[in-house]
Motif scaffolding. Structure first.
Motif, PDB file in Angstrom:
ATOM      1  N   GLN A 226       0.826  -1.207   0.000  1.00  0.00           N
ATOM      2  CA  GLN A 226       0.000   0.000   0.000  1.00  0.00           C
ATOM      3  C   GLN A 226       0.863   1.262   0.000  1.00  0.00           C
ATOM      4  O   GLN A 226       0.487   2.282  -0.571  1.00  0.00           O
ATOM      5  N   SER A 227       2.025   1.190   0.658  1.00  0.00           N
ATOM      6  CA  SER A 227       2.932   2.335   0.727  1.00  0.00           C
ATOM      7  C   SER A 227       4.354   1.830   0.951  1.00  0.00           C
ATOM      8  O   SER A 227       4.570   0.662   1.294  1.00  0.00           O
ATOM      9  N   VAL A 228       5.311   2.731   0.764  1.00  0.00           N
ATOM     10  CA  VAL A 228       6.731   2.386   0.860  1.00  0.00           C
ATOM     11  C   VAL A 228       7.436   3.431   1.709  1.00  0.00           C
ATOM     12  O   VAL A 228       7.077   4.612   1.685  1.00  0.00           O
ATOM     13  N   ILE A 229       8.436   3.003   2.477  1.00  0.00           N
ATOM     14  CA  ILE A 229       9.332   3.957   3.121  1.00  0.00           C
ATOM     15  C   ILE A 229      10.762   3.610   2.719  1.00  0.00           C
ATOM     16  O   ILE A 229      11.171   2.441   2.773  1.00  0.00           O
ATOM     17  N   LEU A 230      11.501   4.608   2.265  1.00  0.00           N
ATOM     18  CA  LEU A 230      12.871   4.448   1.782  1.00  0.00           C
ATOM     19  C   LEU A 230      13.828   4.869   2.889  1.00  0.00           C
ATOM     20  O   LEU A 230      13.815   6.026   3.321  1.00  0.00           O
ATOM     21  N   LEU A 231      14.649   3.931   3.353  1.00  0.00           N
ATOM     22  CA  LEU A 231      15.555   4.199   4.471  1.00  0.00           C
ATOM     23  C   LEU A 231      16.978   4.407   3.962  1.00  0.00           C
ATOM     24  O   LEU A 231      17.597   3.499   3.430  1.00  0.00           O
ATOM     25  N   GLY A 232      17.484   5.622   4.117  1.00  0.00           N
ATOM     26  CA  GLY A 232      18.840   5.923   3.686  1.00  0.00           C
ATOM     27  C   GLY A 232      18.871   6.658   2.357  1.00  0.00           C
ATOM     28  O   GLY A 232      17.874   6.740   1.637  1.00  0.00           O
ATOM     29  N   ASN A 233      20.040   7.168   2.034  1.00  0.00           N
ATOM     30  CA  ASN A 233      20.149   8.006   0.836  1.00  0.00           C
ATOM     31  C   ASN A 233      20.114   7.203  -0.458  1.00  0.00           C
ATOM     32  O   ASN A 233      19.529   7.634  -1.451  1.00  0.00           O
ATOM     33  N   MET A 234      20.732   6.017  -0.482  1.00  0.00           N
ATOM     34  CA  MET A 234      20.837   5.261  -1.725  1.00  0.00           C
ATOM     35  C   MET A 234      19.479   4.898  -2.326  1.00  0.00           C
ATOM     36  O   MET A 234      19.249   5.138  -3.520  1.00  0.00           O
ATOM     37  N   PRO A 235      18.541   4.322  -1.576  1.00  0.00           N
ATOM     38  CA  PRO A 235      17.240   4.020  -2.174  1.00  0.00           C
ATOM     39  C   PRO A 235      16.471   5.264  -2.595  1.00  0.00           C
ATOM     40  O   PRO A 235      15.728   5.251  -3.574  1.00  0.00           O
ATOM     41  N   ASN A 236      16.655   6.370  -1.871  1.00  0.00           N
ATOM     42  CA  ASN A 236      16.022   7.621  -2.276  1.00  0.00           C
ATOM     43  C   ASN A 236      16.577   8.093  -3.615  1.00  0.00           C
ATOM     44  O   ASN A 236      15.829   8.471  -4.521  1.00  0.00           O
ATOM     45  N   SER A 237      17.895   8.062  -3.742  1.00  0.00           N
ATOM     46  CA  SER A 237      18.532   8.492  -4.978  1.00  0.00           C
ATOM     47  C   SER A 237      18.145   7.598  -6.149  1.00  0.00           C
ATOM     48  O   SER A 237      17.858   8.076  -7.251  1.00  0.00           O
ATOM     49  N   ALA A 238      18.091   6.290  -5.899  1.00  0.00           N
ATOM     50  CA  ALA A 238      17.789   5.346  -6.984  1.00  0.00           C
ATOM     51  C   ALA A 238      16.334   5.403  -7.417  1.00  0.00           C
ATOM     52  O   ALA A 238      16.036   5.388  -8.613  1.00  0.00           O
ATOM     53  N   LEU A 239      15.411   5.477  -6.467  1.00  0.00           N
ATOM     54  CA  LEU A 239      13.989   5.328  -6.786  1.00  0.00           C
ATOM     55  C   LEU A 239      13.246   6.639  -6.991  1.00  0.00           C
ATOM     56  O   LEU A 239      12.145   6.649  -7.547  1.00  0.00           O
ATOM     57  N   THR A 240      13.818   7.759  -6.519  1.00  0.00           N
ATOM     58  CA  THR A 240      13.133   9.045  -6.690  1.00  0.00           C
ATOM     59  C   THR A 240      13.994  10.075  -7.410  1.00  0.00           C
ATOM     60  O   THR A 240      13.534  11.199  -7.645  1.00  0.00           O
ATOM     61  N   ASP A 241      15.243   9.703  -7.733  1.00  0.00           N
ATOM     62  CA  ASP A 241      16.175  10.647  -8.373  1.00  0.00           C
ATOM     63  C   ASP A 241      16.391  11.891  -7.516  1.00  0.00           C
ATOM     64  O   ASP A 241      16.617  12.984  -8.036  1.00  0.00           O
ATOM     65  N   ASN A 242      16.298  11.722  -6.208  1.00  0.00           N
ATOM     66  CA  ASN A 242      16.492  12.838  -5.296  1.00  0.00           C
ATOM     67  C   ASN A 242      17.166  12.326  -4.027  1.00  0.00           C
ATOM     68  O   ASN A 242      17.146  11.132  -3.741  1.00  0.00           O
ATOM     69  N   ASP A 243      17.745  13.235  -3.265  1.00  0.00           N
ATOM     70  CA  ASP A 243      18.454  12.847  -2.052  1.00  0.00           C
ATOM     71  C   ASP A 243      17.522  12.838  -0.844  1.00  0.00           C
ATOM     72  O   ASP A 243      16.497  13.527  -0.832  1.00  0.00           O
ATOM     73  N   LEU A 244      17.907  12.082   0.162  1.00  0.00           N
ATOM     74  CA  LEU A 244      17.108  11.968   1.385  1.00  0.00           C
ATOM     75  C   LEU A 244      16.782  13.309   2.030  1.00  0.00           C
ATOM     76  O   LEU A 244      15.624  13.544   2.397  1.00  0.00           O
ATOM     77  N   PRO A 245      17.740  14.225   2.202  1.00  0.00           N
ATOM     78  CA  PRO A 245      17.392  15.497   2.854  1.00  0.00           C
ATOM     79  C   PRO A 245      16.274  16.254   2.142  1.00  0.00           C
ATOM     80  O   PRO A 245      15.486  16.939   2.790  1.00  0.00           O
ATOM     81  N   LYS A 246      16.189  16.139   0.830  1.00  0.00           N
ATOM     82  CA  LYS A 246      15.147  16.838   0.074  1.00  0.00           C
ATOM     83  C   LYS A 246      13.819  16.086   0.096  1.00  0.00           C
ATOM     84  O   LYS A 246      12.762  16.676  -0.124  1.00  0.00           O
ATOM     85  N   ASN A 247      13.863  14.780   0.355  1.00  0.00           N
ATOM     86  CA  ASN A 247      12.646  13.966   0.323  1.00  0.00           C
ATOM     87  C   ASN A 247      11.908  13.889   1.652  1.00  0.00           C
ATOM     88  O   ASN A 247      10.724  13.550   1.686  1.00  0.00           O
ATOM     89  N   ARG A 248      12.600  14.168   2.733  1.00  0.00           N
ATOM     90  CA  ARG A 248      11.980  14.022   4.049  1.00  0.00           C
ATOM     91  C   ARG A 248      10.712  14.867   4.159  1.00  0.00           C
ATOM     92  O   ARG A 248      10.661  16.012   3.731  1.00  0.00           O
ATOM     93  N   LEU A 249       9.668  14.252   4.761  1.00  0.00           N
ATOM     94  CA  LEU A 249       8.395  14.911   5.018  1.00  0.00           C
ATOM     95  C   LEU A 249       7.707  15.396   3.743  1.00  0.00           C
ATOM     96  O   LEU A 249       6.907  16.329   3.775  1.00  0.00           O
ATOM     97  N   LYS A 250       8.008  14.716   2.650  1.00  0.00           N
ATOM     98  CA  LYS A 250       7.344  15.000   1.374  1.00  0.00           C
ATOM     99  C   LYS A 250       6.900  13.683   0.756  1.00  0.00           C
ATOM    100  O   LYS A 250       7.660  12.714   0.740  1.00  0.00           O
ATOM    101  N   LEU A 251       5.695  13.650   0.253  1.00  0.00           N
ATOM    102  CA  LEU A 251       5.187  12.427  -0.359  1.00  0.00           C
ATOM    103  C   LEU A 251       5.782  12.267  -1.756  1.00  0.00           C
ATOM    104  O   LEU A 251       5.698  13.164  -2.585  1.00  0.00           O
ATOM    105  N   GLN A 252       6.398  11.110  -1.984  1.00  0.00           N
ATOM    106  CA  GLN A 252       6.933  10.765  -3.295  1.00  0.00           C
ATOM    107  C   GLN A 252       6.050   9.670  -3.905  1.00  0.00           C
ATOM    108  O   GLN A 252       5.273   9.010  -3.200  1.00  0.00           O
ATOM    109  N   PHE A 253       6.210   9.454  -5.193  1.00  0.00           N
ATOM    110  CA  PHE A 253       5.498   8.363  -5.854  1.00  0.00           C
ATOM    111  C   PHE A 253       6.486   7.555  -6.681  1.00  0.00           C
ATOM    112  O   PHE A 253       7.263   8.115  -7.456  1.00  0.00           O
TER     113      PHE A 253
END
Length: 262
Positions: A193-220
Motif C-alpha cells: 500500500q505504501s513504501v518507506i525508503l531508508l537511507g540516501n541510496m534508495p532515495n537516490s535510486a527510486l526518486t532521483d532525489n536525495d534523502l534530505p530533500k525527500n523528508r516529510l514529502k510524499l513521493q510516488f
C-alpha cells in the motif's frame, strides 16, 4: 560565539552533505590557499592559477548530465527478474549476475507478506544481518520504531536495493539505474500500500532525489503496475551512529502514519 555552538553548526552542515551522498572532497595537488601573489602578478593571473584545477562538483554535475542525455552510458545489463515472487526470491539469492564486485558475498533474503500495509526498502543488508534483512542490531531498533508507530510487523515487507552488504556505500548512476529496474519489479510483485525508503541510496535510486530533500514529502514510485506512495527517513544504522537524528526520524515516521491514514 561559543565552541559548542560552532560545533553544532558544523555537525549540522556535515550531516546534510553526508546524507546527500557527499562525505569527502580532496585533491592530491598542493594548493597555495594562503600564498600571496608575487609583486608583478596580476589579479587575473592569480585567479587563472587557482582555477587551473577543475571544479570537482561542477565536473561531476556535467558528467551526470551527459549520462542522463545519453542512456547508453547508463546501460548495465543485469539478468532480468522473473514474473513471480517465489521465483524472484530464488533469483535474488542465487543469480550469479547480481553479485557485487565489492560485495561481502553473502546474499540476504527479503521477507514479509505480499500486499502489505508497508514495504520498507533499505540500501543493502547490514554486515551483521543473518539470513534475513534487519536481523541484526539495526533490526532491533527498527522493531522498536515500528512498535512505537503502532505498525504490526505482520503488515511489513522488508527489502533492500542490493542483495548483499557492499564495502562501497555509493553506486554510480549506471549501477543505481540497473538495480532500480530490479526493485521496480520487486515492488510490483509485493504490491504494498505504501513504501518507506531508508537511507540516501534508495532515495537516490527510486526518486532521483536525495534523502534530505525527500523528508516529510510524499513521493510516488512508478512501477509496472502503477504508482506507490513513498516516504523517506534515515536508516537505523545511521540513527545508531548519530543518535541526535532520532527526533527527525520520529517526525518522518509520524508523518508517514498520518499519510497512510489519509
Amino acid at each position: 560565539m561559543s565552541d559548542g555552538i560552532v560545533r553544532e553548526e558544523l555537525d549540522s552542515l556535515l550531516e546534510w552533505w553526508e546524507l546527500a551522498g557527499v562525505d569527502l572532497d580532496y585533491s592530491t595537488e598542493a594548493e597555495g590557499w594562503l600564498d600571496k601573489p608575487e609583486p608583478g602578478e596580476t589579479k587575473s593571473a592569480a585567479q587563472n592559477q587557482s582555477g587551473s584545477r577543475p571544479n570537482i562538483a561542477r565536473e561531476n554535475s556535467a558528467t551526470a548530465a551527459k549520462k542522463a542525455v545519453n542512456p547508453a552510458v547508463q546501460n548495465i545489463d543485469l539478468p532480468a527478474p522473473p514474473d513471480s515472487h517465489e521465483e524472484f526470491i530464488a533469483y535474488w539469492m542465487e543469480e550469479a549476475g547480481l553479485a557485487l564486485p565489492s560485495g561481502k558475498g553473502v546474499r540476504i533474503a527479503p521477507h514479509g507478506p505480499l500486499k502489505p500495509k508497508l514495504m520498507i526498502i533499505a540500501d543493502m543488508p547490514d554486515n551483521d544481518d543473518l539470513q534475513t534483512l534487519f536481523s541484526g542490531q539495526s533490526g532491533t531498533l527498527l522493531k522498536r520504531i515500528l512498535a512505537a508507530a503502532a505498525i504490526d510487523d505482520s503488515d511489513v515487507y522488508h527489502a533492500s536495493l542490493l542483495p548483499e552488504h557492499s564495502l562501497e556505500h555509493k553506486l554510480d548512476t549506471a549501477m543505481l539505474q540497473a538495480y532500480r529496474e530490479i526493485m521496480d519489479k520487486h515492488i510490483a510483485l509485493v504490491a504494498p500500500q505504501s513504501v518507506i525508503l531508508l537511507g540516501n541510496m534508495p532515495n537516490s535510486a527510486l526518486t532521483d532525489n536525495d534523502l534530505p530533500k525527500n523528508r516529510l514529502k510524499l513521493q510516488f514510485i512508478n512501477h509496472d503496475s502503477g504508482q506507490i506512495p513513498a516516504a523517506s527517513s534515515f536508516h537505523p544504522r545511521t540513527l545508531m551512529q548519530r543518535p541526535g537524528l532520532k527526533v527527525k526520524a520520529w517526525q518522518d515516521w509520524q508523518w508517514l502514519m498520518e499519510s497512510i491514514k489519509q
